[in-house]
Design a protein around this motif. Structure first.
Motif, mmCIF file in Angstrom:
data_model
loop_
_atom_site.group_PDB
_atom_site.id
_atom_site.type_symbol
_atom_site.label_atom_id
_atom_site.label_comp_id
_atom_site.label_asym_id
_atom_site.label_seq_id
_atom_site.Cartn_x
_atom_site.Cartn_y
_atom_site.Cartn_z
ATOM 1 N N LEU A 117 0.728 -1.187 -0.079
ATOM 2 C CA LEU A 117 0.032 0.152 0.116
ATOM 3 C C LEU A 117 0.971 1.248 -0.091
ATOM 4 O O LEU A 117 2.257 1.214 0.259
ATOM 5 N N TYR A 118 0.073 2.349 -0.122
ATOM 6 C CA TYR A 118 0.758 3.706 -0.116
ATOM 7 C C TYR A 118 0.642 4.225 1.338
ATOM 8 O O TYR A 118 -0.421 4.622 1.544
ATOM 9 N N VAL A 119 1.651 3.895 2.270
ATOM 10 C CA VAL A 119 1.615 4.142 3.579
ATOM 11 C C VAL A 119 2.671 4.938 4.027
ATOM 12 O O VAL A 119 3.731 4.534 3.762
ATOM 13 N N ARG A 120 2.575 5.882 4.936
ATOM 14 C CA ARG A 120 3.630 6.436 5.413
ATOM 15 C C ARG A 120 3.355 7.426 6.625
ATOM 16 O O ARG A 120 1.922 7.792 6.996
ATOM 17 N N GLY A 121 3.941 7.052 7.975
ATOM 18 C CA GLY A 121 3.774 7.852 9.110
ATOM 19 C C GLY A 121 3.904 9.171 9.083
ATOM 20 O O GLY A 121 4.578 9.712 8.078
ATOM 21 N N THR A 122 3.715 10.094 9.902
ATOM 22 C CA THR A 122 3.712 11.382 9.919
ATOM 23 C C THR A 122 5.340 11.874 9.982
ATOM 24 O O THR A 122 5.637 12.902 9.296
ATOM 25 N N ASN A 123 5.965 11.210 10.555
ATOM 26 C CA ASN A 123 7.338 11.498 10.677
ATOM 27 C C ASN A 123 8.250 10.150 10.785
ATOM 28 O O ASN A 123 9.086 10.047 11.932
ATOM 29 N N THR A 124 8.152 9.351 9.649
ATOM 30 C CA THR A 124 8.641 8.168 9.981
ATOM 31 C C THR A 124 10.143 7.900 9.381
ATOM 32 O O THR A 124 10.539 8.405 8.272
ATOM 33 N N PHE A 125 10.967 7.313 9.763
ATOM 34 C CA PHE A 125 12.502 7.147 9.590
ATOM 35 C C PHE A 125 12.333 5.378 9.055
ATOM 36 O O PHE A 125 12.300 4.641 10.060
ATOM 37 N N SER A 126 12.494 5.407 7.759
ATOM 38 C CA SER A 126 12.443 3.811 7.211
ATOM 39 C C SER A 126 13.839 3.431 6.841
ATOM 40 O O SER A 126 14.533 4.126 5.991
ATOM 41 N N ILE A 127 14.280 2.362 7.710
ATOM 42 C CA ILE A 127 15.450 1.806 7.211
ATOM 43 C C ILE A 127 15.178 0.348 6.656
ATOM 44 O O ILE A 127 14.507 -0.568 7.105
ATOM 45 N N ASN A 128 15.688 0.067 5.313
ATOM 46 C CA ASN A 128 15.351 -1.186 4.802
ATOM 47 C C ASN A 128 16.974 -1.842 4.283
ATOM 48 O O ASN A 128 17.650 -1.292 3.765
ATOM 49 N N THR A 129 17.132 -3.135 4.850
ATOM 50 C CA THR A 129 18.190 -3.607 4.837
ATOM 51 C C THR A 129 18.417 -4.595 3.778
ATOM 52 O O THR A 129 19.584 -5.104 3.429
ATOM 53 N N TRP A 130 17.281 -4.700 3.005
ATOM 54 C CA TRP A 130 16.976 -5.707 2.088
ATOM 55 C C TRP A 130 17.381 -6.960 2.538
ATOM 56 O O TRP A 130 17.920 -7.289 3.524
ATOM 57 N N HIS A 131 17.328 -7.997 1.841
ATOM 58 C CA HIS A 131 17.696 -9.283 1.972
ATOM 59 C C HIS A 131 18.675 -10.252 1.016
ATOM 60 O O HIS A 131 18.839 -11.352 1.303
ATOM 61 N N GLY A 132 19.365 -9.479 0.261
ATOM 62 C CA GLY A 132 20.452 -9.996 -0.426
ATOM 63 C C GLY A 132 20.538 -9.432 -1.582
ATOM 64 O O GLY A 132 19.851 -8.475 -2.538
ATOM 65 N N THR A 133 21.816 -9.619 -1.910
ATOM 66 C CA THR A 133 22.601 -8.859 -3.403
ATOM 67 C C THR A 133 21.989 -9.774 -4.679
ATOM 68 O O THR A 133 22.057 -11.179 -4.547
ATOM 69 N N PRO A 134 21.285 -9.242 -5.588
ATOM 70 C CA PRO A 134 20.586 -9.898 -6.792
ATOM 71 C C PRO A 134 21.480 -10.273 -7.938
ATOM 72 O O PRO A 134 22.405 -9.618 -8.310
ATOM 73 N N ILE A 135 21.513 -11.581 -8.243
ATOM 74 C CA ILE A 135 21.948 -11.951 -9.631
ATOM 75 C C ILE A 135 20.778 -12.082 -10.407
ATOM 76 O O ILE A 135 20.858 -11.698 -11.597
ATOM 77 N N LYS A 136 19.659 -12.768 -10.034
ATOM 78 C CA LYS A 136 18.514 -12.692 -11.096
ATOM 79 C C LYS A 136 17.794 -11.250 -11.121
ATOM 80 O O LYS A 136 17.806 -10.605 -10.044
ATOM 81 N N ARG A 137 17.115 -10.907 -11.956
ATOM 82 C CA ARG A 137 16.554 -9.689 -12.097
ATOM 83 C C ARG A 137 15.380 -9.711 -11.156
ATOM 84 O O ARG A 137 14.624 -10.515 -10.853
ATOM 85 N N ILE A 138 15.358 -8.289 -10.758
ATOM 86 C CA ILE A 138 14.236 -8.338 -9.793
ATOM 87 C C ILE A 138 13.120 -7.129 -10.063
ATOM 88 O O ILE A 138 13.464 -6.229 -10.913
ATOM 89 N N GLU A 139 11.884 -7.203 -9.444
ATOM 90 C CA GLU A 139 10.857 -6.155 -9.498
ATOM 91 C C GLU A 139 10.721 -6.210 -11.026
ATOM 92 O O GLU A 139 10.551 -7.108 -11.737
#
Length: 394
Positions: A117-139
């Protein structure tokens, strides 16, 4: 419930309705929710697990006085299945989850928090560590896009990466700004940079029932997009013959099978004493630490495993088909010097029986030098990033 989620993800009309209506309803909740900068919400693999980099950061916070007064909350699909040392648990995809999502001043995830969804808190600090370096194409860069969740109009404040190679891919895929990326290394890989004691290895081996005399092969293939059950859930067809592997390797080896976290079941693998299915084992690093060599195909585990400098082989029985259907950013066979890369199980078995371990270690180290620029200090660097945000927003 899992079948319903898959139906929404892979049906364009249903997902579009879900996206717009769901986004509207959740964002209306902002009128009734007050932001709290001292609340941190954690999600790993969409609430399926209590592991990976979010867990590493959480555990470090438990021992860091700077976070003593913070409210720590984990979101799970099945909260009763997980035990956490401190903090709260919430069931993901519930009204309470979305309320806490809006309330939390800090988000920490390795995939996504917003459930498409399109969601965001009023003053959110978002950290995305992701889960792996891609070999196969993503998204959307995949030749056959997997779903419609590439509708990403919300960006994370911080994205962690372990190389400029993956940063440049994520810049395009997530339409991000270079300033959002931090070349810190991944917190979940810090442990791989440290030698594992023989006592610790022995404890893990005993837990898994592995005899002291046996060498350990870790086989960790990725998923195939077109291998699904009637509910659309990913399954795995294991393309090895257990009795053949046991006949040639069973006297000196044991195999640990680790499937991708999105795979729901394995097919074509009868019970066998040579192969242990450790997909549900909670700590992947344990398996990496006790193994003597890795076999994979197009999985990001190659990057993580290379930190150990141990031998890596690739079993690419469907390379041309996978490249045509999904697409890859580079040819893993060339990256591993075409040595130890095979399209038949007989070749892989022969490679294991005759391999020069020192030569394979050299190839692994060369791979690491090219694709893993930062490792070993991801946790402390990320906590410092969070701390600096807290100071600047106090």
């Amino acid at each position: 419930m899992r079948g319903l989620a898959e139906f929404v993800k892979y049906n364009k009309v249903v997902y579009t309705l879900y996206y717009y209506i769901g986004s509207l309803l959740v964002n209306m909740m902002k009128l009734f929710v007050r932001s709290d900068q001292h609340t941190i919400l954690f999600v790993s693999y969409g609430g399926k697990r209590f592991d990976d980099s979010p867990k590493c950061l959480y555990e470090a916070m438990l021992n860091d006085a700077r976070f003593d007064q913070f409210r720590l909350i984990w979101a799970f699909r099945s909260p009763d299945s997980h035990s956490i040392p401190r903090g709260e648990k919430v069931k993901i995809d519930t009204p309470r989850y979305f309320s806490l999502l809006l309330r939390a001043g800090i988000w920490i995830t390795n995939s996504s928090m917003t459930r498409g969804l399109y969601v965001r808190g009023t003053n959110t600090f978002s950290i995305n560590t992701w889960h792996g370096t891609p070999i196969k194409r993503i998204e959307h860069e995949a030749k056959t896009p997997r779903n419609f969740l590439a509708r990403r109009t919300i960006h994370d404040n911080v994205r962690l990466c372990q190389s400029t190679y993956e940063r440049d891919i994520f810049l395009r895929v997530f339409n991000s700004s270079e300033k959002d990326f931090h070349l810190t290394g991944l917190p979940c890989n810090d442990r791989l940079a440290l030698p594992c004691s023989e006592d610790e290895k022995q404890r893990i081996r005993e837990r898994l029932g592995i005899p002291p005399s046996k060498k350990v092969i870790l086989y960790a293939p990725t998923y195939r997009d077109d291998e699904r059950d009637h509910n659309g859930r990913l399954v795995a067809q294991v393309h090895i013959s257990p009795l053949k592997w046991e006949y040639f390797l069973g006297e000196q080896h044991v195999m640990l099978l680790r499937l991708h976290h999105e795979v729901t079941s394995v097919q074509g693998l009868p019970p066998n004493s040579f192969i242990k299915d450790v997909t549900k084992y909670p700590n992947l690093n344990d398996l990496i630490q006790i193994s003597d060599l890795l076999i994979s195909d197009y999985s990001s585990i190659f990057f993580d495993y290379s930190i150990t400098g141990k031998p890596m082989l690739c079993y690419t029985y469907d390379y041309d088909r996978y490249e045509a259907v999904r697409g890859m950013y580079f040819d893993i066979r060339e990256a591993l010097d075409m040595k130890g890369c095979s399209d038949s199980e007989e070749q892989v078995i022969q490679e294991i029986l005759t391999m020069d371990y020192e030569e394979k270690k050299t190839i692994s180290r060369r791979f690491r030098q090219k694709y893993v620029e930062e490792y070993g200090h991801g946790t402390e660097k990320t906590l410092e990033i969070i701390h600096q945000f807290i100071i600047h927003n106090s």
